[in-house]
Design an enzyme around this catalytic site. Structure first.
Site, mmCIF file in Angstrom:
data_model
loop_
_atom_site.group_PDB
_atom_site.id
_atom_site.type_symbol
_atom_site.label_atom_id
_atom_site.label_comp_id
_atom_site.label_asym_id
_atom_site.label_seq_id
_atom_site.Cartn_x
_atom_site.Cartn_y
_atom_site.Cartn_z
ATOM 1 N N ASP A 1 35.865 -67.653 3.468
ATOM 2 C CA ASP A 1 36.044 -67.150 4.831
ATOM 3 C C ASP A 1 37.128 -66.100 4.767
ATOM 4 O O ASP A 1 38.225 -66.382 4.260
ATOM 5 C CB ASP A 1 36.502 -68.269 5.777
ATOM 6 C CG ASP A 1 35.428 -69.328 5.969
ATOM 7 O OD1 ASP A 1 34.256 -69.025 5.733
ATOM 8 O OD2 ASP A 1 35.785 -70.459 6.351
ATOM 9 N N HIS B 1 31.179 -74.335 1.266
ATOM 10 C CA HIS B 1 32.560 -74.176 0.792
ATOM 11 C C HIS B 1 32.884 -75.145 -0.347
ATOM 12 O O HIS B 1 33.818 -74.919 -1.102
ATOM 13 C CB HIS B 1 33.545 -74.418 1.933
ATOM 14 C CG HIS B 1 33.763 -73.221 2.788
ATOM 15 N ND1 HIS B 1 34.451 -72.121 2.368
ATOM 16 C CD2 HIS B 1 33.352 -72.936 4.047
ATOM 17 C CE1 HIS B 1 34.474 -71.212 3.333
ATOM 18 N NE2 HIS B 1 33.809 -71.683 4.362
ATOM 19 N N GLU C 1 28.591 -67.086 11.494
ATOM 20 C CA GLU C 1 30.041 -66.865 11.414
ATOM 21 C C GLU C 1 30.300 -65.539 10.706
ATOM 22 O O GLU C 1 29.998 -65.394 9.530
ATOM 23 C CB GLU C 1 30.697 -68.006 10.610
ATOM 24 C CG GLU C 1 30.538 -69.374 11.256
ATOM 25 C CD GLU C 1 30.889 -70.512 10.295
ATOM 26 O OE1 GLU C 1 31.400 -70.240 9.189
ATOM 27 O OE2 GLU C 1 30.634 -71.670 10.662
HETATM 28 ZN ZN LIG Z 1 33.221 -70.657 6.004
#
Ligand SMILES: [Zn+2]
Ligand SMILES: [Zn+2]
Lengths: 374, 207
Positions: A303, A296, A360
């Site tokens: 996200d 990030h 994720e």
């Molecule tokens: Zn992330």
């Protein structure tokens, strides 16, 4: 053919944008059940990303090639003139006249050449093969004589050199400017009046400036995250412009289906990553900024989740930043609908150059890598 | 350039018209140079290979029979010229591995280190390049046609003398082989694989 081979055929159709719904279902089923193909798939997407660039040829290329070509053509012409005589010169003059991309004009000039060939000429009476080059100047078609004498390439050499140098001066042409990307009008920041130059791919921009109908709910700018604390001192979702362009393409596809995206996290500067690490120094929950840190922090990672175009969230495998097995991309442990939705998001994101993170379902990284933002 | 325009220009170039040939160079140099660069991985070699390809085209212009588009013909010449250069450099000198830490440090001037992302892009290109060169020639060729040159299935089918359906299944197998090489060589395992390994232990890193 093995199931894996069939998967790769379907994948090819997906790359081409020709995969139908049944094929898409089959591809997803295989992806979900075959960890081997998931990995190969990730490698292939990254490789395609690595090839997805253009370099500009250096000016020397054209200069070198044309230097050699002109020299060779001149030599050939001289050889021919010695043996064949002047008619060849007339023909090549027609060819020189015909330097145009308009076929009609080309036919016209070719026709003119034929007419002249057929017209009575002092040369026609003599033995053409033995006519010395000097006689060309005495022929009744002076413009042809000019072309015979003047090698066109020489006119490009302002220094009056004989053109033997390999490095002829490079004359920029209109084609040199055609590579500049054009700015899509709707992607301009609001109120810019279309005058703002398009950012560079590496520029960090506010996503909402370029995709006004995307939803942004920056969780770390609020207390609504797993730390219960406000981490960010900013509220804008910022990403590299190159990444935003890929998101634009994703959104274009989603809009047609009545969907949109909601961004939960985008650029997370290293300073913010340290803040997270201080609160929760456990790499199972937070990427350690002292090691590799978080993707990030490069501005190419986002996200996000799928929402309906009215912003209502679509069922997904888990909530954002949920620390359970539900969060990974093995969807066998979630409802079929949630798995289906997560795969749809994954498919669209990867089709436009993002790499999904295995652990994720909401985390995607641009296949183009950017520098770390402190 | 349409096919008809291309014919006219080639015909003029065949008659010895420099400027017509120059139009061909301008039209195709970008694709030729990009292919050469992605194959050889160096600006210098790409320039040499592109130059060789165009000069070979010029020398063989008379034998061009309009059976395929000029671009396809030029790509083939570019590929051959690039492979010649790669083979020569393999025999003649030791090419430092670009992913080798020490080797890459030598190339970086102290005062101006290249941005990390540029280095990474270069490494990624190098990994793809190596994997592509490791493929057997048939697979490599079809990968080049589709992934590097964006040729249509029709054009590939024509160039290989097979049906379009065959092109697609061969391409699928070639892509699979390429992905396997990439995975084996390791650069492209990325987040996915490292986290698979994490997963074996005690859960994956959060990002
Ligand atoms: Zn992330
Ligand atoms: Zn499989």
């Amino acid at each position: 053919m093995t199931e894996h081979e069939i998967f790769f055929e379907l994948l090819g159709q997906r790359f081409d944008g020709t995969l139908d719904a049944a094929g898409e279902r089959r591809l997803r089923e295989h992806l979900a059940s075959c960890p081997q193909c998931r990995e190969l798939y990730a490698c292939l997407v990254q490789a395609r990303g690595a090839l997805d660039f253009q370099v500009t040829p250096p000016p020397e290329l054209e200069a070198r090639v044309m230097g050699a070509v002109r020299r060779e053509n001149r030599q050939r012409r001289q050889r021919r003139q010695k043996t064949v005589g002047v008619l060849v010169g007339v023909a090549s003059a027609a060819a020189i006249l015909a330097v145009t991309l308009i076929p009609g004009y080309l036919r016209l000039t070719a026709g003119m050449a034929r007419d002249e060939d057929a017209a009575p000429s002092p040369c026609m009476d003599g033995d053409l093969r033995e006519a010395p080059p000097d006689e060309a100047d005495d022929s009744p078609a002076p413009e042809d004589g000019d072309f015979v004498d003047q090698v066109p390439g020489d006119s490009l050499k302002p220094d009056g050199s004989d053109g033997q140098s390999e490095l002829a001066p490079y004359a920029p042409t209109s084609q040199d400017t055609t590579d500049n990307p054009t700015i899509p009008g709707e992607s301009l920041p609001p109120g810019s009046g279309g005058e703002v130059p398009e950012p560079a791919d590496t520029d960090l921009v506010n996503v909402l400036d370029y995709i006004p109908d995307i939803y942004v709910d920056l969780r770390y700018a609020t207390e609504d995250n797993f730390t219960g604390q406000v981490i960010y001192d900013f509220t804008q979702a910022r990403l590299r412009y190159g990444t935003v362009k890929k998101l634009m393409a994703v959104m274009e596809e989603l809009r047609e289906e009545g969907y949109s995206l909601k961004i939960w996290d985008a650029l997370r500067p290293v300073s913010a990553q340290y803040k997270l690490w201080e609160i929760c120094p456990d790499s199972r929950y937070v990427a350690n900024p002292n090691n590799k840190g978080s993707t990030h922090s490069r501005g190419g990672t986002v996200d996000l989740t799928l929402v309906y175009s009215d912003g209502f969230e679509v069922e997904m495998p888990s909530g954002f930043d949920e620390f359970s097995a539900l969060a990974d991309r093995d969807y066998s442990d979630v409802s079929p609908q949630a798995g289906e939705n997560a795969l749809m998001l994954e498919r669209i994101m990867t089709a436009h150059g993002f790499i999904p993170y295995e652990a994720e379902w909401w985390h995607f990284t641009d296949s183009t890598t950017y520098d770390i933002v402190e | 350039m349409t096919a008809a325009q291309e014919r006219s220009v080639i015909a003029a170039a065949q008659r010895g018209d420099d400027q017509a040939f120059e139009l061909l160079v301008r039209e195709h140099q970008k694709n030729v140079y990009n292919l050469a660069f992605k194959l050889t991985g160096s600006e210098e070699d790409a320039l040499d290979a592109s130059q060789d390809a165009f000069l070979r085209a010029f020398q063989n212009l008379k034998s061009f029979r309009f059976e395929s588009r000029v671009s396809v013909w030029l790509y083939r010449l570019t590929y051959n010229a690039s492979m010649d250069i790669i083979k020569k450099s393999r025999r003649g000198r030791i090419v430092p591995l670009p992913t080798d830490e020490e080797g890459s440090e030598l190339d970086i001037p102290d005062d101006a280190p290249p941005p990390e992302e540029a280095v990474q892009r270069r490494e990624e290109l190098e990994s793809v390049r190596r994997a592509v060169l490791e493929l057997d020639p048939d697979k490599r060729r079809i990968i080049l046609m589709r992934e590097y040159q964006n040729m249509s299935y029709t054009a590939i089918a024509q160039a290989l003398g097979v049906e379009e359906g065959t092109v697609k299944s061969r391409l699928a197998r070639a892509r699979m082989a390429l992905a396997e090489k990439l995975k084996k060589n390791g650069t492209f395992s990325g987040e996915t694989q490292s986290n698979k390994q994490m997963g074996k232990k005690e859960g994956r890193d959060r990002m």
